[in-house]
Design a protein around this motif. Sequence first.
Motif, PDB file in Angstrom:
ATOM      1  N   GLY A 166      21.710  21.910  -8.139  1.00  8.28           N
ATOM      2  CA  GLY A 166      22.066  22.856  -7.097  1.00  8.28           C
ATOM      3  C   GLY A 166      22.343  24.250  -7.606  1.00  8.28           C
ATOM      4  O   GLY A 166      23.102  25.002  -6.984  1.00  8.28           O
ATOM      5  N   ILE A 167      21.715  24.609  -8.722  1.00 12.54           N
ATOM      6  CA  ILE A 167      21.983  25.922  -9.346  1.00 12.54           C
ATOM      7  C   ILE A 167      20.791  26.854  -9.203  1.00 12.54           C
ATOM      8  O   ILE A 167      20.919  27.977  -8.702  1.00 12.54           O
ATOM      9  CB  ILE A 167      22.343  25.745 -10.839  1.00 12.54           C
ATOM     10  N   ASN A 168      19.627  26.391  -9.640  1.00  8.20           N
ATOM     11  CA  ASN A 168      18.431  27.242  -9.653  1.00  8.20           C
ATOM     12  C   ASN A 168      17.608  27.063  -8.381  1.00  8.20           C
ATOM     13  O   ASN A 168      17.325  25.934  -7.958  1.00  8.20           O
ATOM     14  CB  ASN A 168      17.561  26.906 -10.871  1.00  8.20           C
ATOM     15  N   PHE A 169      17.237  28.170  -7.772  1.00  6.42           N
ATOM     16  CA  PHE A 169      16.438  28.139  -6.542  1.00  6.42           C
ATOM     17  C   PHE A 169      15.011  27.723  -6.863  1.00  6.42           C
ATOM     18  O   PHE A 169      14.362  28.296  -7.739  1.00  6.42           O
ATOM     19  CB  PHE A 169      16.457  29.531  -5.895  1.00  6.42           C
ATOM     20  N   VAL A 170      14.500  26.714  -6.131  1.00  6.80           N
ATOM     21  CA  VAL A 170      13.139  26.222  -6.378  1.00  6.80           C
ATOM     22  C   VAL A 170      12.280  26.287  -5.120  1.00  6.80           C
ATOM     23  O   VAL A 170      11.145  25.808  -5.117  1.00  6.80           O
ATOM     24  CB  VAL A 170      13.168  24.769  -6.914  1.00  6.80           C
ATOM     25  N   GLY A 171      12.808  26.851  -4.053  1.00  7.00           N
ATOM     26  CA  GLY A 171      12.031  26.974  -2.816  1.00  7.00           C
ATOM     27  C   GLY A 171      11.727  25.625  -2.187  1.00  7.00           C
ATOM     28  O   GLY A 171      12.590  24.757  -2.080  1.00  7.00           O
ATOM     29  N   PHE A 172      10.468  25.454  -1.822  1.00  6.22           N
ATOM     30  CA  PHE A 172      10.058  24.218  -1.134  1.00  6.22           C
ATOM     31  C   PHE A 172       9.467  23.194  -2.103  1.00  6.22           C
ATOM     32  O   PHE A 172       8.758  22.277  -1.681  1.00  6.22           O
ATOM     33  CB  PHE A 172       9.039  24.540  -0.044  1.00  6.22           C
ATOM     34  N   SER A 173       9.768  23.330  -3.388  1.00  4.84           N
ATOM     35  CA  SER A 173       9.229  22.396  -4.390  1.00  4.84           C
ATOM     36  C   SER A 173       9.678  20.967  -4.121  1.00  4.84           C
ATOM     37  O   SER A 173       8.908  20.012  -4.312  1.00  4.84           O
ATOM     38  CB  SER A 173       9.668  22.814  -5.792  1.00  4.84           C
ATOM     39  N   ASN A 174      10.920  20.798  -3.705  1.00  4.17           N
ATOM     40  CA  ASN A 174      11.415  19.443  -3.428  1.00  4.17           C
ATOM     41  C   ASN A 174      10.666  18.797  -2.260  1.00  4.17           C
ATOM     42  O   ASN A 174      10.413  17.588  -2.262  1.00  4.17           O
ATOM     43  CB  ASN A 174      12.910  19.483  -3.115  1.00  4.17           C
ATOM     44  N   TYR A 175      10.303  19.597  -1.275  1.00  2.00           N
ATOM     45  CA  TYR A 175       9.557  19.067  -0.131  1.00  2.00           C
ATOM     46  C   TYR A 175       8.128  18.702  -0.555  1.00  2.00           C
ATOM     47  O   TYR A 175       7.576  17.689  -0.096  1.00  2.00           O
ATOM     48  CB  TYR A 175       9.537  20.089   1.003  1.00  2.00           C
ATOM     49  N   LEU A 176       7.538  19.521  -1.422  1.00  2.78           N
ATOM     50  CA  LEU A 176       6.205  19.185  -1.935  1.00  2.78           C
ATOM     51  C   LEU A 176       6.257  17.912  -2.757  1.00  2.78           C
ATOM     52  O   LEU A 176       5.360  17.068  -2.679  1.00  2.78           O
ATOM     53  CB  LEU A 176       5.677  20.351  -2.780  1.00  2.78           C
ATOM     54  N   PHE A 217      20.775  16.475  -6.579  1.00  5.97           N
ATOM     55  CA  PHE A 217      21.221  16.973  -5.281  1.00  5.97           C
ATOM     56  C   PHE A 217      20.070  17.585  -4.486  1.00  5.97           C
ATOM     57  O   PHE A 217      20.050  17.519  -3.259  1.00  5.97           O
ATOM     58  CB  PHE A 217      22.326  18.005  -5.466  1.00  5.97           C
ATOM     59  N   GLY A 218      19.108  18.181  -5.194  1.00  2.00           N
ATOM     60  CA  GLY A 218      17.987  18.819  -4.512  1.00  2.00           C
ATOM     61  C   GLY A 218      17.122  17.819  -3.779  1.00  2.00           C
ATOM     62  O   GLY A 218      16.855  17.968  -2.577  1.00  2.00           O
ATOM     63  N   ARG A 219      16.694  16.783  -4.476  1.00  4.88           N
ATOM     64  CA  ARG A 219      15.810  15.788  -3.850  1.00  4.88           C
ATOM     65  C   ARG A 219      16.557  14.932  -2.830  1.00  4.88           C
ATOM     66  O   ARG A 219      16.007  14.597  -1.772  1.00  4.88           O
ATOM     67  CB  ARG A 219      15.172  14.917  -4.923  1.00  4.88           C
ATOM     68  N   GLY A 220      17.809  14.585  -3.145  1.00  3.35           N
ATOM     69  CA  GLY A 220      18.595  13.825  -2.180  1.00  3.35           C
ATOM     70  C   GLY A 220      18.798  14.596  -0.886  1.00  3.35           C
ATOM     71  O   GLY A 220      18.674  14.049   0.212  1.00  3.35           O
ATOM     72  N   SER A 221      19.096  15.888  -1.007  1.00  5.57           N
ATOM     73  CA  SER A 221      19.286  16.725   0.185  1.00  5.57           C
ATOM     74  C   SER A 221      17.979  16.900   0.945  1.00  5.57           C
ATOM     75  O   SER A 221      17.976  16.969   2.179  1.00  5.57           O
ATOM     76  CB  SER A 221      19.832  18.094  -0.221  1.00  5.57           C
ATOM     77  N   THR A 222      16.876  16.970   0.222  1.00  5.48           N
ATOM     78  CA  THR A 222      15.575  17.102   0.875  1.00  5.48           C
ATOM     79  C   THR A 222      15.288  15.904   1.775  1.00  5.48           C
ATOM     80  O   THR A 222      14.861  16.059   2.927  1.00  5.48           O
ATOM     81  CB  THR A 222      14.461  17.236  -0.173  1.00  5.48           C
ATOM     82  N   ILE A 223      15.544  14.710   1.267  1.00  2.34           N
ATOM     83  CA  ILE A 223      15.311  13.503   2.073  1.00  2.34           C
ATOM     84  C   ILE A 223      16.268  13.473   3.261  1.00  2.34           C
ATOM     85  O   ILE A 223      15.886  13.081   4.375  1.00  2.34           O
ATOM     86  CB  ILE A 223      15.474  12.247   1.206  1.00  2.34           C
ATOM     87  N   ALA A 224      17.519  13.923   3.046  1.00  2.00           N
ATOM     88  CA  ALA A 224      18.484  13.972   4.146  1.00  2.00           C
ATOM     89  C   ALA A 224      18.013  14.923   5.243  1.00  2.00           C
ATOM     90  O   ALA A 224      18.140  14.616   6.442  1.00  2.00           O
ATOM     91  CB  ALA A 224      19.850  14.405   3.622  1.00  2.00           C
ATOM     92  N   VAL A 225      17.470  16.073   4.870  1.00  2.00           N
ATOM     93  CA  VAL A 225      16.968  17.037   5.849  1.00  2.00           C
ATOM     94  C   VAL A 225      15.791  16.444   6.621  1.00  2.00           C
ATOM     95  O   VAL A 225      15.675  16.611   7.849  1.00  2.00           O
ATOM     96  CB  VAL A 225      16.557  18.351   5.161  1.00  2.00           C
ATOM     97  N   ILE A 226      14.918  15.734   5.923  1.00  2.00           N
ATOM     98  CA  ILE A 226      13.760  15.119   6.586  1.00  2.00           C
ATOM     99  C   ILE A 226      14.221  14.073   7.604  1.00  2.00           C
ATOM    100  O   ILE A 226      13.688  13.996   8.721  1.00  2.00           O
ATOM    101  CB  ILE A 226      12.815  14.501   5.535  1.00  2.00           C
ATOM    102  N   ILE A 227      15.224  13.276   7.238  1.00  2.00           N
ATOM    103  CA  ILE A 227      15.767  12.293   8.186  1.00  2.00           C
ATOM    104  C   ILE A 227      16.351  12.999   9.405  1.00  2.00           C
ATOM    105  O   ILE A 227      16.137  12.583  10.552  1.00  2.00           O
ATOM    106  CB  ILE A 227      16.843  11.422   7.499  1.00  2.00           C
ATOM    107  N   MET A 228      17.100  14.083   9.152  1.00  2.00           N
ATOM    108  CA  MET A 228      17.705  14.837  10.254  1.00  2.00           C
ATOM    109  C   MET A 228      16.637  15.404  11.180  1.00  2.00           C
ATOM    110  O   MET A 228      16.763  15.348  12.413  1.00  2.00           O
ATOM    111  CB  MET A 228      18.574  15.963   9.699  1.00  2.00           C
ATOM    112  N   LEU A 229      15.569  15.936  10.604  1.00  2.00           N
ATOM    113  CA  LEU A 229      14.486  16.503  11.415  1.00  2.00           C
ATOM    114  C   LEU A 229      13.775  15.416  12.224  1.00  2.00           C
ATOM    115  O   LEU A 229      13.291  15.674  13.329  1.00  2.00           O
ATOM    116  CB  LEU A 229      13.480  17.227  10.512  1.00  2.00           C
ATOM    117  N   ALA A 230      13.728  14.199  11.670  1.00  2.00           N
ATOM    118  CA  ALA A 230      13.085  13.096  12.400  1.00  2.00           C
ATOM    119  C   ALA A 230      13.954  12.613  13.558  1.00  2.00           C
ATOM    120  O   ALA A 230      13.440  12.231  14.613  1.00  2.00           O
ATOM    121  CB  ALA A 230      12.803  11.941  11.436  1.00  2.00           C
ATOM    122  N   VAL A 231      15.277  12.652  13.371  1.00  4.02           N
ATOM    123  CA  VAL A 231      16.190  12.161  14.403  1.00  4.02           C
ATOM    124  C   VAL A 231      16.377  13.182  15.523  1.00  4.02           C
ATOM    125  O   VAL A 231      16.481  12.817  16.704  1.00  4.02           O
ATOM    126  CB  VAL A 231      17.556  11.808  13.773  1.00  4.02           C
TER     127      VAL A 231
END
Length: 337
Positions: free
Chosen positions: A89-99, A305-319
């Motif tokens: 959760g330190i370095n900004f990686v943009g949408f890399s986690n979503y890719l 934290f990056g990948r875990g949060s990415t999956i959480a956001v995807i679940i939220m968007l699906a719900v």
Amino acid sequence: MIEQIVGAILTVLIGVAGCVVYFWGTNWLLDRFLATNQSMTGEVVTRRDYLRSQVRPWLFLAPALVFLTVYLIYPVFETARLSLFDSQGINFVGFSNYLWAFRDSTFLQSVFNNIIWLLIVPAASTFFGLVIAVLADRLWWGNIAKSLIFMPMAISFVGASVIWKFIYDYRGPGQEQIGLLNAIVTGFGLPPQAWITIPFWNSIFLMVILIWIQTGFAMVILSAALRGIPEETLEAARIDGANDFQIFYGIMIPQIWGTIVVVWTTITITVLKVFDIVLAMTNGQWDTQVLANLMFDWMFRGSDFGRGSTIAVIIMLAVTPIMVWNIRRANAEEGTR
């Protein structure tokens, strides 16, 4: 044990006392700051009375709004922010986690499993709940049957998983089988199976647990809706020569279709967040991984934290779309009444 009970009682007493002090104190302060007296003009008195009536409801809502902000609104924005950063959760990686997510085979397997859950569990739970609600009303012991079927709703998902783990239990060759399902299989002279390790079918076996739990919920809601159908409508159909099957599909289902949809969407939201059953039964092994369990693995076991949060956001968007649609439909139904 006694210390825990005493601690729980003290916590409740302190909480109740804190609420009393807060509501009494804030109302006292409001009345003190906006007090009126005989020297004030009628316009000032009216304005202060109006301000008190406007502020007082917010004093009651303030604690709930604070907790809502701290435990719901803030986590949503923080999770969305972390999904754009690296594992720490330190370095900004943009949408890399979503890719990464949509290229990862485990994530895609989890999405596929979630889709299967969505196709089977809400439909099966709603169907069985509706059928049981209709049949139970025809039996003198129907209320007893409803109570037994609703009982799994009182069990936690983990508790239900432990119960079904004994049903699916498998012991190695030469050992005595204690699992109920294997006892039935061996009773027919067939070899026992490690049910929850069989790819694809093991996901079906896990879905049975959630169907077992949610059928009671669907039954109670749909049973109440069925009781709202005018008896005159059913009697008129019988006089016109309609049989039970025609009454069920031609009259009952159309009359309660709105309730069926609400039940189906509510169970769908539960399925999208399913986690406990998979964790307790297989921990995501043998191709049973689902999105919520995968999020837990990355966030708390993989410390990413990056990948875990990415999956959480995807679940939220699906719900979210399902919840919005459900709320709009409920509001529309309220508006037509």
